[in-house]
Scaffold this active site. Structure first.
Site, mmCIF file in Angstrom:
data_model
loop_
_atom_site.group_PDB
_atom_site.id
_atom_site.type_symbol
_atom_site.label_atom_id
_atom_site.label_comp_id
_atom_site.label_asym_id
_atom_site.label_seq_id
_atom_site.Cartn_x
_atom_site.Cartn_y
_atom_site.Cartn_z
ATOM 1 N N HIS A 18 0.832 -1.209 0.000
ATOM 2 C CA HIS A 18 0.000 0.000 0.000
ATOM 3 C C HIS A 18 0.868 1.260 0.000
ATOM 4 O O HIS A 18 0.609 2.209 -0.734
ATOM 5 C CB HIS A 18 -0.899 0.058 1.250
ATOM 6 N N LYS A 42 -17.808 -7.012 7.445
ATOM 7 C CA LYS A 42 -16.438 -7.518 7.454
ATOM 8 C C LYS A 42 -15.884 -7.410 8.870
ATOM 9 O O LYS A 42 -15.996 -6.357 9.507
ATOM 10 C CB LYS A 42 -15.587 -6.644 6.510
ATOM 11 N N ARG A 91 -1.978 -6.286 -8.462
ATOM 12 C CA ARG A 91 -0.882 -7.247 -8.254
ATOM 13 C C ARG A 91 -0.913 -8.352 -9.294
ATOM 14 O O ARG A 91 0.097 -8.725 -9.850
ATOM 15 C CB ARG A 91 -0.995 -7.882 -6.852
ATOM 16 N N SER A 129 -2.858 -7.780 2.911
ATOM 17 C CA SER A 129 -3.237 -7.660 4.325
ATOM 18 C C SER A 129 -3.737 -8.998 4.853
ATOM 19 O O SER A 129 -3.480 -9.354 6.008
ATOM 20 C CB SER A 129 -4.325 -6.597 4.501
HETATM 21 P P1 ADP Z 1 -9.689 -4.029 -0.220
HETATM 22 O O1 ADP Z 1 -10.269 -4.532 1.057
HETATM 23 O O2 ADP Z 1 -10.532 -3.021 -0.952
HETATM 24 O O3 ADP Z 1 -9.103 -5.090 -1.155
HETATM 25 P P2 ADP Z 1 -7.010 -3.503 0.614
HETATM 26 O O4 ADP Z 1 -6.694 -2.739 1.834
HETATM 27 O O5 ADP Z 1 -6.732 -4.976 0.642
HETATM 28 O O6 ADP Z 1 -8.498 -3.163 0.262
HETATM 29 O O7 ADP Z 1 -6.262 -2.881 -0.643
HETATM 30 C C1 ADP Z 1 -6.470 -1.559 -1.068
HETATM 31 C C2 ADP Z 1 -5.844 -1.367 -2.444
HETATM 32 O O8 ADP Z 1 -4.450 -1.608 -2.373
HETATM 33 C C3 ADP Z 1 -6.359 -2.334 -3.513
HETATM 34 O O9 ADP Z 1 -6.423 -1.648 -4.743
HETATM 35 C C4 ADP Z 1 -5.308 -3.398 -3.570
HETATM 36 O O10 ADP Z 1 -5.261 -4.014 -4.840
HETATM 37 C C5 ADP Z 1 -4.072 -2.561 -3.330
HETATM 38 N N1 ADP Z 1 -2.991 -3.381 -2.787
HETATM 39 C C6 ADP Z 1 -3.040 -4.214 -1.744
HETATM 40 N N2 ADP Z 1 -1.852 -4.808 -1.537
HETATM 41 C C7 ADP Z 1 -1.027 -4.346 -2.507
HETATM 42 C C8 ADP Z 1 0.341 -4.606 -2.870
HETATM 43 N N3 ADP Z 1 1.068 -5.481 -2.189
HETATM 44 N N4 ADP Z 1 0.864 -3.951 -3.922
HETATM 45 C C9 ADP Z 1 0.098 -3.086 -4.622
HETATM 46 N N5 ADP Z 1 -1.200 -2.799 -4.354
HETATM 47 C C10 ADP Z 1 -1.753 -3.419 -3.316
#
Ligand code: ADP
Length: 152
Positions: A18, A42, A91, A129
């Site tokens: 992120h 969630k 990703r 995450s």
């Molecule tokens: P959500 O619950 O909407 O999936 P996340 O917190 O998991 O939210 O992710 C928010 C954004 O960050 C999403 O667009 C996700 O694809 C992106 N993201 C998550 N992990 C990575 C990573 N390792 N590299 C690049 N983008 C990421």
């Protein structure tokens, strides 16, 4: 017109993946709103207040970045904040398929809001995450995948 972008997600917790996306977005936008979506269905591992505090600490010296939480549709939050862009990270092809649906529906609902995608840096592609939560839950060391400000 100022380029304001909403970066929506759960950030449960925020990861190095992120952080990489946010940092690379800094030169592209005037303001980045890291937006923690509240989804009552969630079950989160970390309290909203903690997730906000960590993000504030990580980006405390970056004036373009703010952190907020919201519930409801992301496009409605964007309108409230006068944001014309949504930022997402990609990703894998699975991310792409997921994002394609959401992005195209968002475009139908809000014609003038564009979703902007940044490809994950290769070293962060395996980081999510949910995997980090799994590592933590099982007593593993997740420190190489999360910013140092995320104190568990
Ligand atoms: P959500 O619950 O909407 O999936 P996340 O917190 O998991 O939210 O992710 C928010 C954004 O960050 C999403 O667009 C996700 O694809 C992106 N993201 C998550 N992990 C990575 C990573 N390792 N590299 C690049 N983008 C990421």
């Amino acid at each position: 017109m100022k380029r304001i972008v909403v970066f929506p997600g759960s950030f449960d917790p925020i990861t190095l993946g992120h952080v990489s996306i946010v940092k690379r977005a800094i030169p592209l936008f005037d303001k980045i709103i890291i937006s923690i979506g509240i989804n009552s269905e969630k079950k989160n591992m970390f309290a909203l207040e903690k997730r906000i505090l960590w993000i504030e600490q990580i980006f405390k010296s970056e004036p373009k970045i703010v952190v907020e939480s919201y519930s409801g549709l992301t496009i409605d939050f964007c309108k409230k904040k006068e944001a014309n862009y949504i930022l997402r990270g990609l990703r894998t092809s699975a991310d792409f398929e997921f994002e394609r649906g959401i992005g195209q529906v968002n475009k139908k609902l809000a014609e003038d809001i564009e979703t902007i995608f940044l490809l994950a840096e290769p070293q962060y592609t395996p980081i999510s995450s949910s995997i980090i939560r799994d590592v933590i839950r099982n007593g593993g060391d997740a420190s190489s995948m999360i910013p140092k400000e995320v104190v568990l």
